[in-house]
Design a protein around this motif. Structure first.
Motif, short mmCIF file in Angstrom:
data_model
loop_
_atom_site.label_atom_id
_atom_site.label_comp_id
_atom_site.label_asym_id
_atom_site.label_seq_id
_atom_site.Cartn_x
_atom_site.Cartn_y
_atom_site.Cartn_z
N LEU A 209 0.81 -1.21 0.00
CA LEU A 209 0.00 0.00 0.00
C LEU A 209 0.85 1.27 0.00
CD1 LEU A 209 -2.68 -1.22 2.55
CD2 LEU A 209 -3.12 -0.62 0.15
N GLY A 210 2.08 1.17 0.53
CA GLY A 210 2.89 2.37 0.68
C GLY A 210 2.29 3.32 1.70
N GLU A 211 1.61 2.74 2.68
CA GLU A 211 0.94 3.54 3.72
C GLU A 211 1.20 2.90 5.09
OE1 GLU A 211 -3.30 4.37 3.06
OE2 GLU A 211 -3.06 3.42 1.10
N GLU A 212 0.96 3.70 6.13
CA GLU A 212 1.09 3.19 7.50
C GLU A 212 -0.30 2.99 8.10
OE1 GLU A 212 3.88 2.27 8.70
OE2 GLU A 212 4.94 3.02 6.93
N PRO A 213 -0.52 1.87 8.81
CA PRO A 213 -1.83 1.66 9.40
C PRO A 213 -2.16 2.73 10.45
CG PRO A 213 -0.26 0.03 10.22
CD PRO A 213 0.42 0.79 9.12
N ILE A 214 -3.47 3.08 10.51
CA ILE A 214 -3.88 4.10 11.49
C ILE A 214 -4.65 3.48 12.65
CG2 ILE A 214 -3.81 6.12 9.99
CD1 ILE A 214 -6.76 5.67 9.35
N ALA A 215 -5.15 2.26 12.47
CA ALA A 215 -5.86 1.60 13.56
C ALA A 215 -5.87 0.09 13.34
CB ALA A 215 -7.30 2.11 13.64
N VAL A 216 -5.94 -0.66 14.45
CA VAL A 216 -5.97 -2.13 14.35
C VAL A 216 -7.04 -2.71 15.27
CG1 VAL A 216 -3.53 -2.39 13.72
CG2 VAL A 216 -4.15 -2.36 16.13
N THR A 217 -7.61 -3.83 14.82
CA THR A 217 -8.45 -4.66 15.68
C THR A 217 -7.86 -6.07 15.61
OG1 THR A 217 -9.91 -4.93 13.76
CG2 THR A 217 -10.63 -3.39 15.48
N ALA A 218 -8.12 -6.91 16.62
CA ALA A 218 -7.47 -8.22 16.63
C ALA A 218 -8.22 -9.21 17.51
CB ALA A 218 -6.03 -8.07 17.12
N GLN A 219 -8.04 -10.49 17.18
CA GLN A 219 -8.68 -11.57 17.94
C GLN A 219 -7.68 -12.71 18.14
OE1 GLN A 219 -9.76 -10.86 14.56
NE2 GLN A 219 -10.77 -9.03 15.36
N PHE A 220 -7.46 -13.10 19.41
CA PHE A 220 -6.68 -14.33 19.63
C PHE A 220 -7.54 -15.50 19.18
CE2 PHE A 220 -4.57 -11.82 23.16
CZ PHE A 220 -3.34 -11.76 22.51
N GLY A 221 -6.89 -16.53 18.61
CA GLY A 221 -7.65 -17.68 18.12
C GLY A 221 -7.63 -18.85 19.10
N THR A 222 -8.09 -19.98 18.60
CA THR A 222 -8.16 -21.20 19.39
C THR A 222 -6.78 -21.64 19.86
OG1 THR A 222 -9.88 -21.82 17.86
CG2 THR A 222 -9.06 -23.57 19.30
N ILE A 223 -6.70 -22.15 21.11
CA ILE A 223 -5.46 -22.79 21.56
C ILE A 223 -5.71 -24.29 21.56
CG2 ILE A 223 -3.76 -23.00 23.42
CD1 ILE A 223 -4.70 -20.23 24.40
N ASN A 224 -5.09 -24.99 20.61
CA ASN A 224 -5.27 -26.44 20.53
C ASN A 224 -4.25 -27.20 21.38
OD1 ASN A 224 -7.54 -26.63 18.77
ND2 ASN A 224 -6.21 -25.90 17.13
N ASN A 225 -3.13 -26.53 21.67
CA ASN A 225 -2.09 -27.16 22.47
C ASN A 225 -1.80 -26.28 23.68
OD1 ASN A 225 0.35 -28.15 23.56
ND2 ASN A 225 0.94 -29.00 21.58
N LYS A 226 -2.46 -26.62 24.79
CA LYS A 226 -2.38 -25.75 25.98
C LYS A 226 -1.03 -25.83 26.66
CE LYS A 226 -7.26 -25.15 26.77
NZ LYS A 226 -7.66 -25.71 25.45
N ASN A 227 -0.31 -26.95 26.49
CA ASN A 227 1.02 -27.06 27.09
C ASN A 227 2.02 -26.13 26.41
OD1 ASN A 227 0.19 -28.99 28.90
ND2 ASN A 227 0.72 -30.70 27.56
N ARG A 228 2.00 -26.13 25.08
CA ARG A 228 2.95 -25.28 24.36
C ARG A 228 2.57 -23.81 24.44
NH1 ARG A 228 6.60 -27.86 21.68
NH2 ARG A 228 7.18 -26.21 20.23
#
Ligand code: NDP
Length: 347
Positions: A209-228
């Motif tokens: 894009l040649g641009e800098e982001p101005i805002a972000v949204t995010a979501q952590f996903g599923t954890i299938n391996n709880k030990n790691r």
């Protein structure tokens, strides 16, 4: 003036990626492997024999600072776990050596600032180990995006992920203190899939894009391996908004494989898969044109392009220096904040 001259590089931290860099250095035009910095005595012995390294150019983490007296080393390439990038960059700069530092530049923006300042104060250059900045397919998507060859890009979808464990073995215990499991710890990695792999998705979105982001949204996903994944994320998706209105929707994972890039523009699309790994990359455009670029040695090319500039006594362009690395670290930390709070975070 620098014809035939090569910069002498010392690799610091002899893990998996340092081995790839060493292979790249075997075929480099403007640099060569001259020294090593390692905390593992047995590696010092193996590398010394394999790459014909002089005894006086071998350091450990205790005596590393005495490299200041070694005129035969021009540049230190820091390839340690993420949170140690700052310490070794600062020590190398204070010893008067140029530095290339691996991605992510560091785990906090404050660390990045200190790295940039110390390099400036000691009159040495600081380059990022961004191997894709010189890769022909990436230069092409940067051109297509920034020159709006298929119109303004409105939407990007990109992801990088690897499966890092056997899904049938999720209950296997893990020793998070083991030296080779640093990626699973907040202390050494700073985060999980995002900071290690997602950094490429942030990079590619920014330079297409040649641009800098101005805002972000995010979501952590599923954890299938709880030990790691007790400390850092296994899966994450996030969105970046840019001033033009373009949006990038990205994902990275330590649980599944994904390696793709798609840009939707006003008059068509362009895409690659594989896209941000070691390749070979496959790309095409909606008008039927296929990308057809030679496969390059990414590590060799990156180091040669950086060393050529330093050998010519020129200043490295901003898009490959610490000024670039710190931008990504700020964005990464904003993405983590967005995922933790569930709120949009402005940059
Ligand atoms: P490894 O774990 O394979 O190697 C890291 C090395 O750092 C170790 O072998 C060790 O070398 C040294 N080290 C120093 N202190 C520690 C410590 N406390 N715990 C563990 N290791 C330590 O990691 P990688 O080589 O895969 O990654 C290193 C860096 O390179 C990371 O920042 C990563 O993000 C980056 N990377 C970049 C890639 C790219 O495509 N640009 C690809 C892969 C990684 P020694 O035994 O010699 O002391």
């Amino acid at each position: 003036p620098y014809k035939g001259k090569k910069l002498n590089i010392a690799l610091c931290g002899l893990g998996n990626y340092a081995s790839l860099l060493a292979e790249g250095l075997q075929v480099s035009e403007y640099c060569q492997l001259a020294g090593i910095v390692t905390g593992t005595p047995s590696k010092a012995e193996t590398w010394k024999n394999k790459y014909n390294i002089q005894e006086k150019n071998i350091y450990n983490y205790e005596n590393f600072d005495s490299i200041v007296k070694n005129k035969d080393i021009d540049l230190v390439y820091v390839v340690t776990p993420n949170s140690l990038h700052k310490e070794f960059t600062v020590r190398a700069a204070k010893a008067g050596k140029h530095v290339i530092v691996e991605k992510p530049m560091a785990i906090t923006a404050e660390d990045c600032e200190e790295m940039i300042k110390t390099c400036n104060d000691n009159n040495v250059q600081l380059a990022m180990g961004y191997r894709l900045h010189y890769e022909p397919n990436h230069l092409e998507i940067k051109r297509l995006g920034q020159q709006k060859v298929l119109g303004q890009v409105r939407y990007i979808e990109t992801g990088l992920g690897y499966s890092t464990y056997d899904i049938h073995d999720v209950n296997k215990p893990v020793d998070l203190n083991a030296r080779n499991e640093w990626r699973l710890t907040k202390k050494f990695a700073g985060g999980g899939a995002l900071i290690n792999l997602g950094v490429y998705c942030i990079q590619v979105s920014r330079y297409v894009l040649g641009e800098e982001p101005i805002a972000v949204t995010a979501q952590f996903g599923t954890i299938n391996n709880k030990n790691r994944f007790a400390q850092v994320e296994e899966n994450i998706t996030w969105q970046m908004e840019f001033p033009s209105g373009a949006v990038a929707n990205c994902s990275s994972s330590y649980g599944f494989g994904i390696d793709r890039f798609h840009a939707a523009a006003d008059e068509g699309f362009f895409e690659m898969s594989p896209a941000v790994s070691y390749g070979p990359f496959v790309g095409k455009r909606s008008d039927g044109k296929l990308f057809n670029f030679p496969v390059i040695n990414q590590q060799q090319t990156q180091m040669d392009e950086i060393c050529k500039v330093i050998l010519a006594n020129q200043k490295l362009p901003n898009h490959i220096t610490g000024e670039e690395g710190i931008k990504d670290v700020r964005i990464i930390n904003a993405i983590y904040k967005a995922a933790e709070t569930g709120k949009k975070v402005s940059l």
